[in-house]
Scaffold this active site. Structure first.
Site, PDB file in Angstrom:
ATOM      1  N   ALA A  65       0.465  -1.522   0.050  1.00 51.04           N
ATOM      2  CA  ALA A  65      -0.135   0.088   0.482  1.00 51.04           C
ATOM      3  C   ALA A  65       0.387   0.522   0.671  1.00 51.04           C
ATOM      4  CB  ALA A  65      -1.067   0.369   1.257  1.00 51.04           C
ATOM      5  N   GLY A 108       0.575  -4.687   0.661  1.00 51.10           N
ATOM      6  CA  GLY A 108      -0.654  -5.576  -0.149  1.00 51.10           C
ATOM      7  C   GLY A 108       0.207  -5.602  -1.395  1.00 51.10           C
ATOM      8  N   GLU A 111      -0.559  -9.360  -0.823  1.00 49.32           N
ATOM      9  CA  GLU A 111      -1.628  -9.853  -1.133  1.00 49.32           C
ATOM     10  C   GLU A 111      -2.688 -10.024  -2.217  1.00 49.32           C
ATOM     11  OE1 GLU A 111      -2.215  -6.664   2.471  1.00 49.32           O
ATOM     12  OE2 GLU A 111      -3.115  -7.672   3.502  1.00 49.32           O
ATOM     13  N   GLU A 131       4.265  -5.484   6.801  1.00 51.94           N
ATOM     14  CA  GLU A 131       3.005  -4.125   7.689  1.00 51.94           C
ATOM     15  C   GLU A 131       3.917  -3.958   9.714  1.00 51.94           C
ATOM     16  OE1 GLU A 131       1.694  -6.940   5.853  1.00 51.94           O
ATOM     17  OE2 GLU A 131       0.269  -5.137   4.379  1.00 51.94           O
TER      18      GLU A 131
HETATM   19  N1  CO8 Z   1       4.762   3.121  -0.685  1.00 50.51           N
HETATM   20  C1  CO8 Z   1       4.760   4.505  -0.865  1.00 50.51           C
HETATM   21  N2  CO8 Z   1       5.517   4.495  -1.326  1.00 50.51           N
HETATM   22  C2  CO8 Z   1       7.295   3.997  -1.513  1.00 50.51           C
HETATM   23  C3  CO8 Z   1       6.975   2.103  -1.014  1.00 50.51           C
HETATM   24  C4  CO8 Z   1       5.024   1.958  -0.857  1.00 50.51           C
HETATM   25  N3  CO8 Z   1       4.852   0.361  -0.106  1.00 50.51           N
HETATM   26  N4  CO8 Z   1       7.689   1.451  -1.254  1.00 50.51           N
HETATM   27  C5  CO8 Z   1       8.264   1.441  -2.201  1.00 50.51           C
HETATM   28  N5  CO8 Z   1       7.914   3.238  -2.451  1.00 50.51           N
HETATM   29  C6  CO8 Z   1       9.024   4.806  -3.082  1.00 50.51           C
HETATM   30  C7  CO8 Z   1      10.114   4.588  -1.758  1.00 50.51           C
HETATM   31  O1  CO8 Z   1       9.421   5.930  -0.684  1.00 50.51           O
HETATM   32  C8  CO8 Z   1      11.021   5.422  -2.518  1.00 50.51           C
HETATM   33  O2  CO8 Z   1      10.130   7.025  -3.120  1.00 50.51           O
HETATM   34  P1  CO8 Z   1      11.892   7.864  -2.849  1.00 50.51           P
HETATM   35  O3  CO8 Z   1      12.240   7.755  -3.887  1.00 50.51           O
HETATM   36  O4  CO8 Z   1      10.540   8.977  -3.513  1.00 50.51           O
HETATM   37  O5  CO8 Z   1      12.179   8.240  -1.679  1.00 50.51           O
HETATM   38  C9  CO8 Z   1      11.028   5.018  -4.081  1.00 50.51           C
HETATM   39  O6  CO8 Z   1       9.319   3.891  -3.483  1.00 50.51           O
HETATM   40  C10 CO8 Z   1      11.666   3.529  -4.352  1.00 50.51           C
HETATM   41  O7  CO8 Z   1      11.775   2.738  -2.568  1.00 50.51           O
HETATM   42  P2  CO8 Z   1      13.393   2.853  -1.681  1.00 50.51           P
HETATM   43  O8  CO8 Z   1      14.069   3.876  -2.232  1.00 50.51           O
HETATM   44  O9  CO8 Z   1      13.050   2.301  -1.048  1.00 50.51           O
HETATM   45  O10 CO8 Z   1      13.629   1.458  -2.470  1.00 50.51           O
HETATM   46  P3  CO8 Z   1      14.482   0.219  -2.259  1.00 50.51           P
HETATM   47  O11 CO8 Z   1      15.431  -0.622  -3.511  1.00 50.51           O
HETATM   48  O12 CO8 Z   1      15.706   1.375  -1.269  1.00 50.51           O
HETATM   49  O13 CO8 Z   1      13.588  -0.986  -1.158  1.00 50.51           O
HETATM   50  C11 CO8 Z   1      12.476  -1.723  -0.191  1.00 50.51           C
HETATM   51  C12 CO8 Z   1      12.967  -1.203  -1.366  1.00 50.51           C
HETATM   52  C13 CO8 Z   1      12.933  -2.570   0.438  1.00 50.51           C
HETATM   53  C14 CO8 Z   1      10.621  -2.576  -1.237  1.00 50.51           C
HETATM   54  C15 CO8 Z   1      11.234  -0.664   0.321  1.00 50.51           C
HETATM   55  O14 CO8 Z   1      10.478   0.625  -0.570  1.00 50.51           O
HETATM   56  C16 CO8 Z   1      10.808  -0.360   1.512  1.00 50.51           C
HETATM   57  O15 CO8 Z   1      10.642  -1.152   2.163  1.00 50.51           O
HETATM   58  N6  CO8 Z   1       9.240  -0.105   1.140  1.00 50.51           N
HETATM   59  C17 CO8 Z   1       8.144  -0.767   1.661  1.00 50.51           C
HETATM   60  C18 CO8 Z   1       7.878  -1.957   1.456  1.00 50.51           C
HETATM   61  C19 CO8 Z   1       6.638  -2.060   2.712  1.00 50.51           C
HETATM   62  O16 CO8 Z   1       6.521  -2.022   4.186  1.00 50.51           O
HETATM   63  N7  CO8 Z   1       5.235  -2.200   2.680  1.00 50.51           N
HETATM   64  C20 CO8 Z   1       4.423  -2.542   3.047  1.00 50.51           C
HETATM   65  C21 CO8 Z   1       2.871  -1.013   2.812  1.00 50.51           C
HETATM   66  S1  CO8 Z   1       1.622  -1.145   4.209  1.00 50.51           S
HETATM   67  C22 CO8 Z   1       0.873  -2.596   2.985  1.00 50.51           C
HETATM   68  O17 CO8 Z   1       0.941  -2.538   2.608  1.00 50.51           O
HETATM   69  C23 CO8 Z   1      -0.458  -2.748   4.046  1.00 50.51           C
HETATM   70  C24 CO8 Z   1      -1.277  -3.335   3.292  1.00 50.51           C
HETATM   71  C25 CO8 Z   1      -3.019  -2.963   3.644  1.00 50.51           C
HETATM   72  C26 CO8 Z   1      -3.374  -2.392   2.519  1.00 50.51           C
HETATM   73  C27 CO8 Z   1      -4.040  -2.275   1.338  1.00 50.51           C
HETATM   74  C28 CO8 Z   1      -4.520  -1.182   0.484  1.00 50.51           C
HETATM   75  C29 CO8 Z   1      -3.723  -1.778  -0.979  1.00 50.51           C
END
Ligand code: CO8
Length: 257
Positions: A65, A108, A111, A131
């Site tokens: 998400a 998500g 999921e 999450e």
């Molecule tokens: N949301 C918003 N932006 C994101 C997300 C995200 N989930 N993941 C990555 N991005 C963005 C980063 O902020 C970054 O943007 P910017 O360049 O503007 O800073 C860009 O994407 C690239 O990301 P990274 O620089 O972090 O890339 P890396 O290669 O260093 O890392 C990772 C990759 C490990 C995947 C890392 O981005 C990460 O940990 N992301 C978050 C993963 C996460 O926690 N996901 C779970 C989110 S909660 C959720 O999904 C709830 C589910 C229930 C609701 C479902 C409704 C859809």
């Protein structure tokens, strides 16, 4: 509808929906949800389509998400707006959906892959429900579909630690149907979808509905449902054609594709 966050194309009775927010690793914001619902429901209604492939980029199927969109929401916002509820519309579509997953399928994203009928993963895929590291839990089926797919031990491990599992572990655990080299992922997924789309659509949709029933009912109810569906398929022209073609050693020509 012109889409901002997804791309769609069709190839030989198969619809391919590609998540397209490269700057955010395909994070699932409300626009993605609205557009995915519009596209999948449209293809579900389209008589020219027999199966749908949902995919992302090589680096990310979807990294979850959109955390930045979601971070300031309150309980009342979530409750009154039925946050996440809209995604059920995609799960409800009746034609088979294959998730073709490369790179991150987190939160998500994992999921969304699991609400498809099966997952074909590239050898670079990484699945996880992180999450808990954000102070929440999976909210789009992660605790339920993951537990059904991989069992309690691994679902607990992933949901409580937030760790990722690679494609090999995901296949071994039953989350993923096949693992293929990254360069072949989309081709393999499209070929699988084309195979499905070449078969009698009523039987395909009933097979999907019946396997889904296994997760919603007792064994005896599921077996009864399966038998009734099996009986009913003998009312279709394609059953007559499929069996006649076998007996006559020729290729079947199905009408209801
Ligand atoms: N949301 C918003 N932006 C994101 C997300 C995200 N989930 N993941 C990555 N991005 C963005 C980063 O902020 C970054 O943007 P910017 O360049 O503007 O800073 C860009 O994407 C690239 O990301 P990274 O620089 O972090 O890339 P890396 O290669 O260093 O890392 C990772 C990759 C490990 C995947 C890392 O981005 C990460 O940990 N992301 C978050 C993963 C996460 O926690 N996901 C779970 C989110 S909660 C959720 O999904 C709830 C589910 C229930 C609701 C479902 C409704 C859809």
């Amino acid at each position: 509808m012109a889409y901002e966050t997804i791309k769609v194309e069709t190839r030989d009775r198969v619809a391919i929906v590609t998540l397209n927010r490269p700057d955010a690793l395909n994070a699932l914001n409300s626009t993605v949800m609205t557009e995915l619902i519009d596209a999948t429901e449209g293809f579900d209604r389209d008589a020219g389509i027999g199966a749908i492939v949902i995919t992302g980029s090589e680096k990310a199927f979807a990294a979850g998400a959109d955390i930045k969109e979601m971070q300031s929401l309150t309980f009342v916002d979530n409750y009154l707006g039925d946050f996440i509820g809209g995604w059920d519309a995609i799960a409800r579509t009746r034609k088979p959906k294959i998730a073709a997953v490369s790179g991150y399928a987190l939160g998500g994203g994992c999921e969304l892959a699991m609400l498809c009928d099966f997952i074909i993963a590239s050898d670079t895929a990484k699945f996880g429900q992180p999450e808990i590291t954000l102070g929440v839990i999976p909210g789009m089926g992660g605790t339920q579909r993951l537990a059904r797919a991989v069992g309690k031990a691994k679902a607990m491990d992933l949901c409580l630690t937030g760790r990722m599992m690679d494609a090999e572990e995901a296949e071994r655990s039953g989350l993923v149907a096949r693992v293929v080299p990254a360069a072949e992922l989309l081709d393999v997924a499209i070929k699988a979808a084309q195979k499905i789309a070449s078969l009698p659509l009523p039987a395909v949709m009933m097979a999907k509905e019946t396997v889904d029933r296994a997760f919603e009912s007792t064994l005896s109810e599921g077996l009864r449902f399966e038998r009734r569906v099996f009986h009913s398929l003998f009312a279709t022209e394609d059953q007559k054609e499929g069996m006649a073609a076998f007996a006559e050693k020729r290729k079947p020509v199905f009408k209801n594709r």
